[in-house]
Design a protein around this motif. Structure first.
Motif, short mmCIF file in Angstrom:
data_model
loop_
_atom_site.label_atom_id
_atom_site.label_comp_id
_atom_site.label_asym_id
_atom_site.label_seq_id
_atom_site.Cartn_x
_atom_site.Cartn_y
_atom_site.Cartn_z
N SER A 378 35.45 1.94 16.49
CA SER A 378 34.50 1.33 17.43
C SER A 378 34.06 -0.04 16.92
O SER A 378 34.20 -0.36 15.74
CB SER A 378 33.30 2.25 17.66
OG SER A 378 32.54 2.37 16.48
N SER A 379 33.52 -0.83 17.81
CA SER A 379 33.12 -2.20 17.46
C SER A 379 31.84 -2.57 18.20
O SER A 379 31.29 -1.77 18.96
CB SER A 379 34.23 -3.17 17.84
OG SER A 379 34.21 -3.41 19.24
N ARG A 385 25.51 -2.01 20.80
CA ARG A 385 25.17 -1.34 19.55
C ARG A 385 26.07 -0.12 19.36
O ARG A 385 26.32 0.60 20.33
CB ARG A 385 23.71 -0.90 19.57
CG ARG A 385 22.76 -2.06 19.61
CD ARG A 385 21.35 -1.62 19.91
NE ARG A 385 21.25 -1.07 21.26
CZ ARG A 385 20.30 -0.22 21.65
NH1 ARG A 385 19.38 0.19 20.80
NH2 ARG A 385 20.27 0.22 22.89
N ARG A 386 26.55 0.07 18.12
CA ARG A 386 27.37 1.26 17.94
C ARG A 386 26.53 2.52 18.09
O ARG A 386 25.35 2.54 17.75
CB ARG A 386 28.10 1.21 16.59
CG ARG A 386 29.52 0.69 16.82
CD ARG A 386 30.27 0.49 15.57
NE ARG A 386 29.53 -0.42 14.73
CZ ARG A 386 29.99 -0.89 13.57
NH1 ARG A 386 31.17 -0.53 13.15
NH2 ARG A 386 29.25 -1.71 12.85
N VAL A 387 27.17 3.54 18.60
CA VAL A 387 26.44 4.71 19.10
C VAL A 387 26.16 5.69 17.97
O VAL A 387 26.79 5.63 16.91
CB VAL A 387 27.24 5.40 20.24
CG1 VAL A 387 27.64 4.38 21.29
CG2 VAL A 387 28.47 6.13 19.72
N THR A 405 20.39 -0.68 15.84
CA THR A 405 19.27 -1.37 16.50
C THR A 405 19.75 -2.78 16.87
O THR A 405 20.81 -3.23 16.42
CB THR A 405 18.08 -1.50 15.54
OG1 THR A 405 18.51 -2.29 14.42
CG2 THR A 405 17.61 -0.14 15.05
N PHE A 406 18.92 -3.48 17.67
CA PHE A 406 19.29 -4.86 17.98
C PHE A 406 19.30 -5.71 16.71
O PHE A 406 20.10 -6.61 16.54
CB PHE A 406 18.35 -5.43 19.06
CG PHE A 406 18.56 -4.75 20.38
CD1 PHE A 406 19.77 -4.91 21.06
CD2 PHE A 406 17.59 -3.94 20.94
CE1 PHE A 406 19.99 -4.27 22.27
CE2 PHE A 406 17.81 -3.29 22.15
CZ PHE A 406 19.01 -3.45 22.81
N LYS A 407 18.39 -5.38 15.79
CA LYS A 407 18.35 -6.08 14.50
C LYS A 407 19.66 -5.88 13.74
O LYS A 407 20.18 -6.80 13.13
CB LYS A 407 17.20 -5.53 13.66
CG LYS A 407 16.02 -6.42 13.62
CD LYS A 407 15.13 -6.02 12.45
CE LYS A 407 13.97 -6.99 12.38
NZ LYS A 407 12.74 -6.34 11.96
N ASP A 408 20.18 -4.63 13.78
CA ASP A 408 21.46 -4.36 13.09
C ASP A 408 22.55 -5.29 13.62
O ASP A 408 23.44 -5.71 12.89
CB ASP A 408 21.92 -2.91 13.34
CG ASP A 408 21.05 -1.89 12.62
OD1 ASP A 408 20.44 -2.25 11.60
OD2 ASP A 408 21.00 -0.73 13.10
N LEU A 409 22.45 -5.56 14.92
CA LEU A 409 23.49 -6.39 15.56
C LEU A 409 23.61 -7.77 14.94
O LEU A 409 24.69 -8.33 14.86
CB LEU A 409 23.18 -6.57 17.05
CG LEU A 409 23.64 -5.50 18.02
CD1 LEU A 409 23.31 -5.95 19.44
CD2 LEU A 409 25.12 -5.23 17.90
#
Ligand code: LLP
Length: 422
Positions: A378-379, A385-387, A405-409
């Motif tokens: 997955s990407s 965001r990855r699930v 999270t959006f921060k992780d992105l």
């Protein structure tokens, strides 16, 4: 056999209703069944009980550390292809002496890390790599246990399919060259030739290619023995197929039987690198139907999962069964649909022209056979965001990876100073 079943028209993973998990995690979400993993591992491992063997689970199929831990718990090792997978395998406490390292492009740092971790062996895939490993061994003053990954020599007339792979394949080393390299290794202080390895392909549904390959490796072991090199390990790779739709793959018992027949009394220790067959049907991807869109001559089920979550249909045209989490029993009829995701690509689909039960927006759909090469491929495309991933065991379920999270992105991204001022 897996543990995803309807009870009272409601899809369960083991003893947990899928909808209960979704209430906690939202969708899309990967759900894995511990009991299925256990069963698959045991069936596979037990099939080889007559032969000295090690099951080195192919991490690339699903590399969540909880899944690796499950494999380790049953006695499994790991087949790795990168330092990242080495890191994961060690985190999951897979014993280093059950780790094998394949891959055509191992970097210097990766080789060093594998040597430092004292893994069982490195599978060499080219002459240049052989010299690189020997140099690193010499610098580190360590004799590195290695095998050469051989492209099994198979008569083109009997197996053209595999021979095509042999000629065009970037993997492994052809027979004559492999013999030459083993001869060279023999005189090297810092390489110890302890095995021969191969991997002929994936989702293989017949036994004959495996038989040909094992015969070829056995012949190689005999030739090496004549040269005074007595290898201990034959690494047969992975590749055993599974049922996604109506395929009829050989049972692990049949697979083990033909291998056992070829290798009995050789004293060789077999390494197996199964991936898909252990985890493929142990997982589902659950997605929610967002919209039913009708355009002339076409109905689309637009779901919240997408190609970035499960790329197999887009990349290989792979078939995955899609079933409703609330069973419909055909009450509302069937409709031919394309099941598609929100990503901005025409290739973003899970099924095309598929006869599906009529369901309404909001319904949950389970995409089966998603345990292997699902999350691991997955990407974040389209900044999705990855699930999350969930492991079910009996009545309990555990989030083994949180939704990003959006921060992780944007983790690790930064804005250069000259743009900051704007
Ligand atoms: N060993 C080696 C060296 C491999 O390259 C592979 C898979 C395996 C073992 C495990 O093979 P398995 O038992 O899972 O067939 N992404 C594709 C599959 C790629 C397989 C790559 N190598 C898919 O989704 O179908």
């Amino acid at each position: 056999m897996d543990y995803f079943e309807y009870k009272d028209d409601e899809l369960y993973c083991e003893d947990v209703p899928v909808s209960k998990i979704v209430r906690k995690t939202k969708t899309p979400v990967y759900i894995y069944s511990y009991r299925t993993l256990e069963r698959h591992y045991r069936v596979f491992n037990d099939a080889f009980k007559e032969i000295p063997h090690t099951v080195c689970y192919s991490c690339k199929a699903n590399s969540n550390i909880a899944i690796l831990k499950v494999m380790g718990r049953f006695g499994g090792g790991a087949d790795i292809v990168s330092q990242g997978e080495l890191y994961r395998a060690l985190k999951a406490k897979i014993p280093p002496n059950k780790i094998v390292f394949s891959g055509v492009g191992k970097t210097k740092d990766e080789i060093k890390a594998a040597i430092a971790a004292k893994i069982l062996m490195i599978n060499i895939e080219s002459e240049a790599e052989l010299h690189m490993i020997a140099d690193i061994g010499s610098t580190m003053k360590v004799t590195v246990p290695v095998s050469i990954r051989v492209n099994p020599q198979i008569d083109p007339k009997t197996h053209p399919y595999i021979t095509t792979g042999l000629k065009k394949n970037k993997f492994g080393i052809v027979w004559e060259d492999a013999l030459k390299l083993y001869r060279e290794i023999k005189g090297m202080e810092y390489l110890s030739p302890i095995g021969i390895s191969s991997h002929i392909g994936s989702q293989i549904l017949e036994l004959s290619p495996f038989i040909e390959a094992v015969r070829s490796l056995k012949k190689m072991a005999e030739s090496l023995s004549e040269m005074g090199i007595n290898v201990k390990y034959l690494d047969l790779g992975g590749g055993l197929g599974i049922t996604y739709n109506d395929e009829l793959p050989p049972h692990p018992d049949e697979y083990a039987k033909v291998i056992g027949k070829e290798l009995k009394n050789t004293g060789l220790h077999i390494i197996l690198e199964p991936g898909r067959v252990l985890v493929g049907n142990s997982g589902i991807l659950v997605t929610r139907l967002l919209y039913v869109k009708t355009s002339p001559g076409k109905v689309f089920y637009i779901v919240d999962g997408a190609m970035n979550d499960l790329i197999r249909p887009s990349l290989y045209g792979a078939y995955h069964q899609i079933i409703p989490v609330q069973k419909k029993n055909g009450k509302d009829g069937f409709v031919k649909v394309d099941v598609v995701g929100p990503v901005c690509e025409s290739g973003d689909f899970f099924a095309k022209d598929r006869e599906m039960p009529v369901v309404k927006a909001g319904a949950l759909l389970a995409i089966k056979g998603s345990g292997a090469y699902g999350f691991s491929m997955s990407s974040n495309y389209n900044s999705r965001r990855r699930v999350p991933e969930v492991l079910v065991r009996g009545k309990e379920f555990f989030v083994i990876k949180k939704r990003e999270t959006f921060k992780d992105l944007i983790k690790g991204e930064s804005i250069p100073y000259f743009l900051e001022a704007d």
